[in-house]
Design a protein around this motif. Structure first.
Motif, PDB file in Angstrom:
ATOM      1  N   LEU A 164      -0.839  33.999  99.156  1.00 54.63           N
ATOM      2  CA  LEU A 164      -0.746  35.443  99.413  1.00 54.63           C
ATOM      3  C   LEU A 164      -0.832  35.743 100.909  1.00 54.63           C
ATOM      4  CD1 LEU A 164      -2.924  36.852  96.497  1.00 54.63           C
ATOM      5  CD2 LEU A 164      -0.469  37.141  96.802  1.00 54.63           C
ATOM      6  N   LEU A 165      -1.620  34.925 101.647  1.00 50.49           N
ATOM      7  CA  LEU A 165      -1.723  35.138 103.100  1.00 50.49           C
ATOM      8  C   LEU A 165      -0.365  34.979 103.770  1.00 50.49           C
ATOM      9  CD1 LEU A 165      -3.460  35.637 105.621  1.00 50.49           C
ATOM     10  CD2 LEU A 165      -3.887  33.188 105.724  1.00 50.49           C
ATOM     11  N   ASN A 166       0.425  34.009 103.286  1.00 48.37           N
ATOM     12  CA  ASN A 166       1.767  33.806 103.852  1.00 48.37           C
ATOM     13  C   ASN A 166       2.660  35.024 103.639  1.00 48.37           C
ATOM     14  OD1 ASN A 166       1.152  31.221 104.726  1.00 48.37           O
ATOM     15  ND2 ASN A 166       1.767  30.290 102.789  1.00 48.37           N
ATOM     16  N   LEU A 167       2.398  35.784 102.571  1.00 47.98           N
ATOM     17  CA  LEU A 167       3.196  36.982 102.294  1.00 47.98           C
ATOM     18  C   LEU A 167       2.635  38.215 103.004  1.00 47.98           C
ATOM     19  CD1 LEU A 167       3.607  36.218  98.518  1.00 47.98           C
ATOM     20  CD2 LEU A 167       5.474  36.299 100.144  1.00 47.98           C
ATOM     21  N   VAL A 168       1.316  38.229 103.215  1.00 44.87           N
ATOM     22  CA  VAL A 168       0.689  39.359 103.928  1.00 44.87           C
ATOM     23  C   VAL A 168       1.011  39.268 105.416  1.00 44.87           C
ATOM     24  CG1 VAL A 168      -1.546  40.309 104.651  1.00 44.87           C
ATOM     25  CG2 VAL A 168      -1.187  39.697 102.266  1.00 44.87           C
ATOM     26  N   TRP A 169       1.060  38.047 105.946  1.00 41.14           N
ATOM     27  CA  TRP A 169       1.121  37.828 107.396  1.00 41.14           C
ATOM     28  C   TRP A 169       2.283  38.530 108.109  1.00 41.14           C
ATOM     29  CZ3 TRP A 169      -2.970  36.343 109.869  1.00 41.14           C
ATOM     30  CH2 TRP A 169      -2.871  36.019 111.218  1.00 41.14           C
ATOM     31  N   LEU A 198       3.291  39.433  90.686  1.00 43.29           N
ATOM     32  CA  LEU A 198       3.458  40.875  90.912  1.00 43.29           C
ATOM     33  C   LEU A 198       3.175  41.215  92.376  1.00 43.29           C
ATOM     34  CD1 LEU A 198       2.266  43.709  88.607  1.00 43.29           C
ATOM     35  CD2 LEU A 198       1.669  43.801  90.995  1.00 43.29           C
ATOM     36  N   LEU A 199       2.099  40.640  92.928  1.00 48.71           N
ATOM     37  CA  LEU A 199       1.754  40.910  94.328  1.00 48.71           C
ATOM     38  C   LEU A 199       2.814  40.332  95.266  1.00 48.71           C
ATOM     39  CD1 LEU A 199      -2.094  40.254  94.204  1.00 48.71           C
ATOM     40  CD2 LEU A 199      -0.961  42.448  94.472  1.00 48.71           C
ATOM     41  N   GLU A 200       3.381  39.193  94.892  1.00 43.91           N
ATOM     42  CA  GLU A 200       4.495  38.609  95.678  1.00 43.91           C
ATOM     43  C   GLU A 200       5.616  39.638  95.809  1.00 43.91           C
ATOM     44  OE1 GLU A 200       6.296  35.049  94.179  1.00 43.91           O
ATOM     45  OE2 GLU A 200       4.375  34.018  94.108  1.00 43.91           O
ATOM     46  N   ASP A 201       6.022  40.171  94.667  1.00 42.16           N
ATOM     47  CA  ASP A 201       7.130  41.132  94.652  1.00 42.16           C
ATOM     48  C   ASP A 201       6.793  42.361  95.492  1.00 42.16           C
ATOM     49  OD1 ASP A 201       9.727  42.058  93.121  1.00 42.16           O
ATOM     50  OD2 ASP A 201       8.330  43.749  93.049  1.00 42.16           O
TER      51      ASP A 201
END
Length: 265
Positions: free
Chosen positions: A172-177, A133-136
């Motif tokens: 998740l860091l890779n998606l936040v970055w 869900l957070l990925e999306d």
């Protein structure tokens, strides 16, 4: 709230549900104290008659337009999760996120944010459930979506630091970055908090590996962002960075010079 807490069996479940619907109106109250008492009462009622019916009422309330109402509803959902154990609420939230409506999806993300803030270490069991869900959300075009998702990542990371979920936080860091270059102040704060939370969960060495390539980037704006994050990392855990810093070769292959004090001794 007091009756639901101490004498719930004296009132029928149907009557409690009627009270729930009436309480939704109180979420619009101007006084913060009334709103706070209302969301706490939802928790007591959920404990008394079970979370399913109360949760259905609250999730349905996420569709309203009024922001204050929605925010209070998300807090109430988190309190229900805290009162009745998160496994009763998390599946319903994940299912509700599938509705393609901005307000509902934002409400679900905010509810998850409050939920993980409240349950702390209990969140370890639900990290891998909410990662998709957070990925999306972190890849969504809407700015507010990404901002709320970053806030959720922060609470998840801080609650589960040192509990063996480092692989999920690295992902998740890779998606936040990619969001570190956003200009909106609220998004900048949320992203910085998420990065800082992951620093606590994964360690300084992991974050330093992301930062080093950009510290001396040709573009000034990239350098400014990376140095700002590096300074936060330095303030947060200076000593933990020592083993992760790169070894710089000696110039002209000369042996390292002894410090003055050591030479005199």
């Amino acid at each position: 709230g007091r009756i639901a807490d101490r004498g719930a069996e004296f009132v029928s479940a149907r009557e409690w549900m009627r009270i729930c619907f009436d309480l939704l109106e109180l979420l619009r109250a101007h006084k913060k104290g009334i709103r706070r008492a209302t969301v706490n009462t939802f928790g007591y009622i959920a404990k008394a008659i079970g979370p399913q019916d109360v949760l259905a009422t609250l999730l349905n309330n996420l569709k309203v337009q009024e922001r204050q109402n929605r925010v209070c509803t998300t807090v109430a959902i988190a309190i229900v999760a805290e009162s009745c154990a998160p496994f009763t609420v998390v599946p319903a939230l994940l299912n509700e996120y599938r509705i393609p409506e901005l307000n509902v999806q934002n409400g679900v993300l905010k509810a998850l944010s409050f939920l993980f803030e409240y349950i702390g270490e209990m969140g370890r069991d639900y990290v891998y459930a909410v990662v998709p869900l957070l990925e999306d959300a972190l890849m969504d075009r809407d700015l507010v979506h990404r901002q709320t998702a970053c806030t959720t990542v922060k609470h998840v990371a801080l609650g589960c630091a040192g509990l063996g979920c480092e692989d999920a936080f690295a992902h998740l860091l890779n998606l936040v970055w990619p969001n570190v270059f956003e200009t909106s102040p609220h998004v900048v704060n949320a992203v910085t908090d998420a990065v800082d939370g992951i620093r606590v969960a994964c360690g300084a060495h992991h974050l330093l590996a992301h930062l080093l390539p950009g510290l001396f980037h040709p573009a000034r704006r990239v350098r400014e962002t990376y140095w700002r994050l590096y300074n936060i990392l330095y303030v947060g855990c200076q000593e933990a960075m020592v083993p992760a810093l790169p070894r710089l070769p000696e110039e002209d292959d000369a042996p390292p010079a002894a410090p003055a004090l050591a030479a005199e001794a």
